[in-house]
Design an enzyme around this catalytic site. Structure first.
Site, PDB file in Angstrom:
ATOM      1  N   THR A 170       0.870  -1.179   0.000  1.00 56.57           N
ATOM      2  CA  THR A 170       0.000   0.000   0.000  1.00 56.57           C
ATOM      3  C   THR A 170       0.901   1.222   0.000  1.00 56.57           C
ATOM      4  OG1 THR A 170      -0.084   0.432   2.357  1.00 56.57           O
ATOM      5  CG2 THR A 170      -1.499  -1.315   1.551  1.00 56.57           C
ATOM      6  N   CYS A 171       0.304   2.412   0.025  1.00 52.46           N
ATOM      7  CA  CYS A 171       1.190   3.580  -0.012  1.00 52.46           C
ATOM      8  C   CYS A 171       1.930   3.754   1.312  1.00 52.46           C
ATOM      9  CB  CYS A 171       0.419   4.834  -0.390  1.00 52.46           C
ATOM     10  SG  CYS A 171      -1.135   5.020   0.445  1.00 52.46           S
TER      11      CYS A 171
ATOM     12  N   SER B 269      -1.734   1.512  11.320  1.00 53.95           N
ATOM     13  CA  SER B 269      -1.876   2.489  10.247  1.00 53.95           C
ATOM     14  C   SER B 269      -1.493   3.884  10.709  1.00 53.95           C
ATOM     15  CB  SER B 269      -3.320   2.519   9.756  1.00 53.95           C
ATOM     16  OG  SER B 269      -3.692   1.270   9.257  1.00 53.95           O
TER      17      SER B 269
ATOM     18  N   GLY C 144     -13.883  29.328  -2.884  1.00 51.10           N
ATOM     19  CA  GLY C 144     -12.493  28.895  -2.727  1.00 51.10           C
ATOM     20  C   GLY C 144     -12.381  27.388  -2.673  1.00 51.10           C
ATOM     21  N   LYS C 145     -11.167  26.958  -2.329  1.00 57.00           N
ATOM     22  CA  LYS C 145     -10.869  25.532  -2.290  1.00 57.00           C
ATOM     23  C   LYS C 145     -11.747  24.829  -1.246  1.00 57.00           C
ATOM     24  CE  LYS C 145      -7.750  22.382  -3.562  1.00 57.00           C
ATOM     25  NZ  LYS C 145      -8.271  21.890  -4.806  1.00 57.00           N
TER      26      LYS C 145
END
Lengths: 437, 263
Positions: A49-50, A109, A191-192
């Site tokens: 996985t990443c 994790s 905006g974002k």
């Protein structure tokens, strides 16, 4: 047979190294077949996985196997072994078993308790099955790991607390309105942040969205993106009586929404509840608005505070989850017994006898269906014949198996059981019967 | 036979209540499921015993206080079973079962005999009046409890102080609707109770209304609830204000049922 794990994770290795070591699905396939072909480990699984790259395996001599896998990793990815070594960890048997239980439950994790890893592990297991590298040891282990992970997740509810500001806001909205379907929303500022909020709202089924922004073009482009409608900035107050959710994120220096605006809006909407999320800094909404009946105003600090409380809650739950994972791992190891080769179900001897008995019955039925004219006595003779043949054949192997299991400390006993299980394909009775037809 | 079954049913409700409260404390899902099963069992048993009892005593029924309280408990338990399965309010038992237990306890220890001895009960209006009256009591209790849970949830959101239990309770929207819907149903039944009651008074005493404190208090409660609907639909007094308003009506109703007696 001992379980083992070799790998690295976000805890031991930086991102660029994890990237270099990552296995794409094709690479997993190739890697598993190489591990088998080079007989590094009789059974193996690659989890990539990443945040982690790990190889789970079983081996009769784990220390050598671990070295082999380390060498394999550096060869496979074309990295010098010395560069890799300091970042790799290895776990053998008890530790390896526990590690798998922890990983699957999300306890290892980056965001403790996240559930993605469970799906990734399932996928890794599926690929191992396809590649033929998952044998009886891994099968048994992985099934227990999945069972335990589900149990840990559901009993501790470790994943139930939302850990992002936008998700916390969506859950709050749901606690106020029930379903968000058909609820109307107003986005103030394009905006974002509000884009993110719009996407969240859309995924929760809250289409009628109005977008107001100082630059009307920007409002229009965002309205188009989220399937909403652009409103001129000076007219946004006219939308207030119509909307259930307001999200503000403009760069305005002063409050844009004041108690009077909301009083008026609430009067027109007959006090139907309104949820205002002010994620702008400095704030766009006068905090006094929160005091109005049936209006709930949350600013960035409120939401952030809830996220932090949830983080604390998750850490508390993680303590319980860790305890459960250790218990599960211990009970799995206990179940292996001193003779860890006799895996799953009845002992080898019993299973061997069962298999022969099934084969005998099947063949006997076939023969009898062709010999329809036989009388009862003749039938009995034929059946007796099959029985005595099978018994004679099985007599010596069964005796040998019994003495082998009586001399349990003998390490070779494990191998005998395993050879017999392999030879007679005792791991999967239905399948082997099918091919014996 | 019936007393034994009644005792078992009582014990089962008690157990279900304890298990539900244990769920609240220990937060183990199995307890919730267990409590619901116990409630279902107790409810079925009570259905049987009430059926037997009514079959044995025959018309007119529910004349004794203990029968009508037991009837009320039965209705409330039935409503709970519907609520916890249909409306995704799984935890409803934690709040409703204690109320069921109170009604059950009243049923067991109430020695009062309304009108069994007098000849008044022979009017067909009597049973209808009592059935409507106690049906409305159960539904008002349900509405009251939903209102309390609403206030609790609303308090958390307004004060921005979220307790652990927050996640498990339904949305404000659902609680508000449950509260108002139950109130609507209770109001209708109460109205029917009042109408049948005055018809009964007419048949016995010759007048629809007489100098009776219970009639008076019931009317006051009815007016409170009527005001609730008026405020909700015209002034938009939904949510917290609506619940607070209905609490007044509920207090009057409770007082009437438990304390005020017919003259």
């Amino acid at each position: 047979m001992k379980y083992l794990t070799v790998g690295l994770s976000h805890k031991t290795a930086p991102l660029d190294l994890r990237e270099k070591l990552a296995f794409s699905p094709e690479k997993v396939k190739r890697g598993l077949s190489l591990l088998l072909a080079e007989s590094l480990a009789p059974e193996s699984l690659i989890l990539s996985t990443c945040n982690r790259v790990e190889i789970y395996g079983v081996s009769p001599e784990p220390e050598g196997c671990v070295q082999g896998i380390k060498a394999f990793l550096s060869r496979f990815h074309g990295l010098p072994e010395g560069d890799l070594e300091p970042f790799l960890y290895e776990r053998i048997h008890e530790e390896a078993v526990l590690h798998g239980f922890r990983v699957a439950a999300g306890l290892d994790s980056m965001v403790v308790g996240e559930s993605q890893i469970f799906g990734q592990m399932k996928e890794a297991y599926r690929m191992a099955q396809e590649a033929g590298s998952a044998g009886p040891h891994l099968n048994r282990y992985i099934h227990r790991v999945f069972q335990a992970a589900k149990k840990i997740r559901s009993e501790t509810e470790i994943g139930s607390l939302p850990l992002s500001v936008s998700y916390v806001a969506v859950l709050l909205a749901k606690k106020i309105f029930g379903s968000l379907e058909g609820r109307k929303a107003l986005l103030l500022g394009a905006g974002k942040m509000s884009e993110l909020a719009a996407l969240h709202l859309k995924s929760q089924g809250s289409p009628p969205i109005w977008v107001a922004n100082r630059s009307f073009e920007k409002a229009e482009s965002m309205a188009a993106a989220c399937g909403g409608q652009a409103v001129h900035f000076n007219d946004f107050k006219m939308c207030l009586p119509l909307v259930d959710v307001v999200i503000t994120s403009t760069a305005a220096e002063d409050y844009l929404i004041r108690p009077d605006d909301i009083h008026e809006a609430m009067r027109l909407r007959k006090n139907k509840p309104m949820f205002i999320i002010d994620i702008a800094v400095p704030r766009n909404v006068d905090p006094a608005v929160h005091r109005i009946f049936n209006v709930y105003l949350y600013d960035l600090d409120d939401l952030q505070g809830m996220v932090e409380t949830n983080l604390k809650g998750r850490r508390e739950k993680a303590v319980r989850a860790e305890a459960m994972a250790s218990e599960e791992a211990a009970s799995f190891l206990e179940g292996l017994g001193p003779d860890s080769a006799v895996l799953g179900g009845p002992p080898t001897a019993q299973r061997l006898a069962q298999k022969f008995e099934q084969l005998r019955r099947r063949e006997l039925e076939k023969a009898l269906s062709r010999l329809k004219d036989l009388n009862q006595k003749e039938k009995e003779v034929v059946e007796g014949l099959t029985l005595s043949i099978v018994n004679k054949i099985l007599h010596d192997p069964l005796l040998a198996l019994k003495t082998v299991s009586d001399l349990r400390p003998d390490p070779s006993s494990a191998d005998v059981h395993e050879i017999i299980q392999k030879l007679f394909r005792l791991d999967d009775t239905d399948d082997s019967l099918g091919s014996a037809k | 036979m019936i007393p034994l079954l009644t005792n078992i049913g009582f014990a089962l409700y008690g157990l279900a209540t304890l298990v539900a409260l244990a769920y609240w404390i220990f937060d183990k899902r199995a307890l919730l499921v267990g409590s619901r099963r116990l409630t279902t069992l107790a409810f079925l048993l009570q259905t049987l015993t009430i059926g037997f009892h009514v079959g044995k005593v025959g018309y007119p029924f529910l004349l004794e206080a203990r029968d009508s309280y037991s009837f009320s408990a039965w209705v409330l338990a039935g409503l709970l079973l519907i609520l916890s399965s249909k409306n995704r309010f799984e935890m409803a038992g934690v709040f409703i079962l204690p109320a069921v237990m109170i009604l059950e306890t009243l049923a067991r220890f109430s020695k009062e005999d309304y009108l069994g001895a007098t000849g008044l009960a022979n009017s067909p209006w009597a049973s209808a009046h009592i059935v409507f009256g106690f049906l409305s009591l159960s539904i008002f209790i349900l509405s009251f409890l939903m209102g309390i849970v609403y206030l609790f949830q609303e308090y958390q959101i307004k004060r921005k102080k979220i307790f652990k239990i927050f996640d498990k309770l339904p949305s404000l929207d659902l609680l508000d609707r449950l509260h108002a819907k139950a109130l609507g149903a209770g109001f209708l039944l109460l109205t029917l109770g009042i109408v049948t009651g005055s018809a009964w008074a007419k048949s016995v005493k010759g007048v629809y209304f007489f100098d009776d404190p219970r009639q008076l208090w019931t009317l006051i409660a009815w007016l409170c609830y009527a005001f609730f609907f008026q405020a909700r639909f015209t002034a938009g007094w939904r949510g917290r204000r609506g619940v607070l308003l209905s609490l007044i009506g509920f207090t009057v109703i409770l007082f009437t049922f438990l304390q005020v007696r017919h003259a």
